[in-house]
Design an enzyme around this catalytic site. Structure first.
Site, mmCIF file in Angstrom:
data_model
loop_
_atom_site.group_PDB
_atom_site.id
_atom_site.type_symbol
_atom_site.label_atom_id
_atom_site.label_comp_id
_atom_site.label_asym_id
_atom_site.label_seq_id
_atom_site.Cartn_x
_atom_site.Cartn_y
_atom_site.Cartn_z
ATOM 1 N N GLY A 289 -105.102 11.223 33.373
ATOM 2 C CA GLY A 289 -106.371 11.007 34.061
ATOM 3 C C GLY A 289 -107.574 11.535 33.294
ATOM 4 O O GLY A 289 -108.712 11.244 33.653
ATOM 5 N N SER A 290 -107.340 12.310 32.250
ATOM 6 C CA SER A 290 -108.405 13.005 31.521
ATOM 7 C C SER A 290 -108.954 12.145 30.392
ATOM 8 O O SER A 290 -108.220 11.734 29.482
ATOM 9 C CB SER A 290 -107.838 14.324 30.975
ATOM 10 N N ASN A 291 -110.254 11.872 30.428
ATOM 11 C CA ASN A 291 -110.829 10.959 29.440
ATOM 12 C C ASN A 291 -110.825 11.540 28.027
ATOM 13 O O ASN A 291 -110.601 10.810 27.061
ATOM 14 C CB ASN A 291 -112.244 10.518 29.842
#
EC number: 5.99.1.4
Lengths: 209, 209
Positions: free
Chosen positions: B15-17
């Site tokens: 989920g972490s860009n």
């Protein structure tokens, strides 16, 4: 350089450790790309307060704080910069910021800012001390008394507050911040990108001419 | 590479860009330095909750959030990576993380992680969807049914929780995080430094031998 040169705004607070890295690096890097630095001293504390924070995120979140000091040591090693973890953080820096605002367009601004940063992050000294600021100005061959008086004048105090209001209005949430036109870059890690952007915009302008 | 090669732990959440950037870059960069990547998928949400945060700092602080999406576009342009701002952020990624944990030491781990990241940050798809994860596994020539079943088994669920507990215990506060031994590096911006550190430690060990 002239006012036609590409420009990069450099927003910083003398209490900000990553602003220390940028202050020590920006003139050489920007100069090499023909980019003029516009020095924009501002008080970060009121910006943090506007977010409801009572201090620096590095103080409020202990895990991040512990990391940051280790990161600073490594970063300074990498850049060949001296480093001492300050015994007080973040340091109050209103007086030297007011002097920097007063001298933002003067030839001595870069040297002054580097010396204040050195006092904070290498010598571990209180940088809001008028005697320390006066010593730095005198060392630079400037009239310390006159500059400190002008820095404390109502007009300059108001200009300092306006600077902080502009920071909030333009969406800043930390320091250092760089602006190439409207393009905002956050953190010393983006300094090279910001300079390249500033330099590139001018090239594009010339292409269009 | 063998287990004697220098190693770098890569802690990430799908989920972490900024984990997206690191996932796309790490294998080529680490490989060029002879550093082996140890893939460490973990759930960032519970770490944030341990700090009292209800979501990503990029969601909680709108100024930083607005900056981050612009920064991502510029960073992807710089690295030559495709980019679409996800319509849901941060995306729930428990299922693909469990599959990644299960396959952390398998030869397909890098390719799997890159495809999941691509689904999230380029195709803007829900990556916690079993059908999507199964499609990726099948495309990689793997037995999707068997892997999804094993990923959902109690032993793997417990291993996922233990992974998150280790993240908190080791002082992580975001992603991506890299560890070269005990040396922690935060963020895609530190990937090159982390790899150099990992590679250098081995050189020092050889010098001492």
């Amino acid at each position: 350089m002239t006012t036609d040169d590409p420009q990069l705004e450099f927003w910083f607070d003398f209490g900000s450790n990553y602003s220390y890295l940028a202050t020590m690096r920006i003139e050489a890097l920007a100069g090499a790309q023909g980019v003029r630095v516009l020095w924009k001293p501002f008080l970060l504390g009121p910006v943090f307060k506007a977010f409801g924070w009572t201090s620096s995120p590095f103080v409020l979140q202990k895990e991040k704080g512990a990391y940051v000091w280790r990161d600073m040591q490594r970063q300074c090693d990498r850049y060949g910069l001296p480093w001492t973890q300050p015994s007080t953080f973040p340091r109050r820096a209103l007086l030297p910021l007011r002097v920097a605002l007063l001298g933002a367009n003067e030839r001595w601004i870069g040297a002054f800012c580097q010396r204040v940063m050195h006092a904070n992050f290498v010598d571990d000294r209180e940088i809001d001390d008028p005697a320390l600021v006066a010593d730095i100005l005198t060392d630079l061959g400037l009239d310390a008394d006159a500059l400190l008086t002008a820095a404390g004048a109502e007009q300059n105090k108001q200009a300092m507050r306006a600077q902080g209001e502009q920071a909030v209005r333009r969406g800043m949430f930390g320091a250092p911040m760089f602006f190439a036109g409207d393009e905002m870059f956050w953190g010393n890690d983006r300094l090279e990108d910001a300079i390249a952007w500033a330099a590139g915009h001018v090239a594009a302008r010339i292409d269009l001419a």
